[in-house]
Design an enzyme around this catalytic site. Structure first.
Site, PDB file in Angstrom:
ATOM      1  NE  ARG A 146      -4.190   1.804   2.105  1.00  0.00           N
ATOM      2  CZ  ARG A 146      -4.426   2.892   2.851  1.00  0.00           C
ATOM      3  NH1 ARG A 146      -3.603   3.229   3.807  1.00  0.00           N
ATOM      4  NH2 ARG A 146      -5.498   3.630   2.633  1.00  0.00           N
ATOM      5  CB  ILE A 152      -7.195   5.899  -0.986  1.00  0.00           C
ATOM      6  CG1 ILE A 152      -6.012   6.027  -0.035  1.00  0.00           C
ATOM      7  CG2 ILE A 152      -6.823   6.353  -2.385  1.00  0.00           C
ATOM      8  CD1 ILE A 152      -4.884   5.059  -0.398  1.00  0.00           C
ATOM      9  CB  SER A 153     -11.317   3.280   1.295  1.00  0.00           C
ATOM     10  OG  SER A 153     -12.091   3.691   0.207  1.00  0.00           O
ATOM     11  CB  ALA A 154      -9.786   3.012   6.366  1.00  0.00           C
TER      12      ALA A 154
END
Ligand code: SAH
Length: 210
Positions: A36, A62-64
């Protein structure tokens, strides 16, 4: 970056998710594999394995990681499934999906040219170059690769976009944050007549569809 070991940080994140949010072993393995930190802006790398959303430029977030894991789990992804993603961002979620279905089965649409380009470059560098990314309006889906087994949105829409629903095969699954100010994660199975069999999966918060 002294003291920052991305592989170590990623493993700790996966262990935390495993004990709380995500059960599916294949999803956890995918998250264990995708780096990531390569998908976030340089100055955010140290934060890449905190379980929280991160800014990626163009006013987007961006999402968790837990949300990516929960969405992958809800979509029941199997190797070989053809997947449409709306909202590529920097490409992290697409890479996790690629681990589960195979990179050449992932087709993603991103509204911002700059993000689409960055995502393409990062996906190529990290071994997911066969994921296809198109810059454009995700409300139109991506008819060239239809029909899809699965489709999901990573930005909130007032309703599942009609074109996206049409591009999913009967029996296929859709998943999206639905709503504007308050949003619900909705999973829907497309029936043969094009109507949707819907299921709510709780309150969520995503950037809005442009
Ligand atoms: N999938 C990413 C999350 C991206 S954030 C992840 O790795 O977690 C949501 C993305 O949706 C943003 O990049 C935003 O630019 C994009 N987006 C917003 N509206 C869109 C639209 N109409 N079509 C395609 N992408 C859109």
């Amino acid at each position: 970056m002294a003291g920052f070991d991305p592989d170590d940080a990623r493993e700790r994140l996966v262990q935390r998710l495993r004990n709380t949010r995500v059960d599916d072993g294949a999803v956890l393995d995918a998250m264990r594999t995708v780096p990531r930190h390569e998908f976030v802006p340089e100055q955010r790398r140290r934060d890449a394995y905190d379980d929280r959303p991160l800014p990626i430029g163009q006013d987007q977030t961006i999402s968790a990681p837990r949300m990516v894991g929960m969405m992958a789990e809800l979509l029941n992804l199997e190797p070989g499934d053809r997947v449409l993603e709306i909202g590529t961002g920097r490409g992290y979620h697409a890479a996790v999906t690629a681990e589960l279905v195979g990179p050449d089965h992932v087709h993603s649409v991103e509204y911002h040219d700059e993000l689409a380009e960055l995502a393409r470059a990062t996906l190529a560098e990290t071994g997911y170059g066969d994921v296809s990314v198109r810059a454009g309006d995700g409300r139109e889906g991506w008819p060239d690769h239809a029909p899809y087994d699965r489709a999901y949105l990573t930005c909130a829409a007032p309703e599942f976009p009609e074109a996206v629903v049409e591009q999913v095969r009967p029996g296929g699954l859709l998943l999206a944050p639905i709503g504007s100010h308050s949003q619900t994660l909705v999973r829907a199975r497309r029936r043969a007549d094009g109507s949707l069999d819907r299921e709510d999966h709780g309150a969520v918060r995503f950037v809005p569809l442009q």
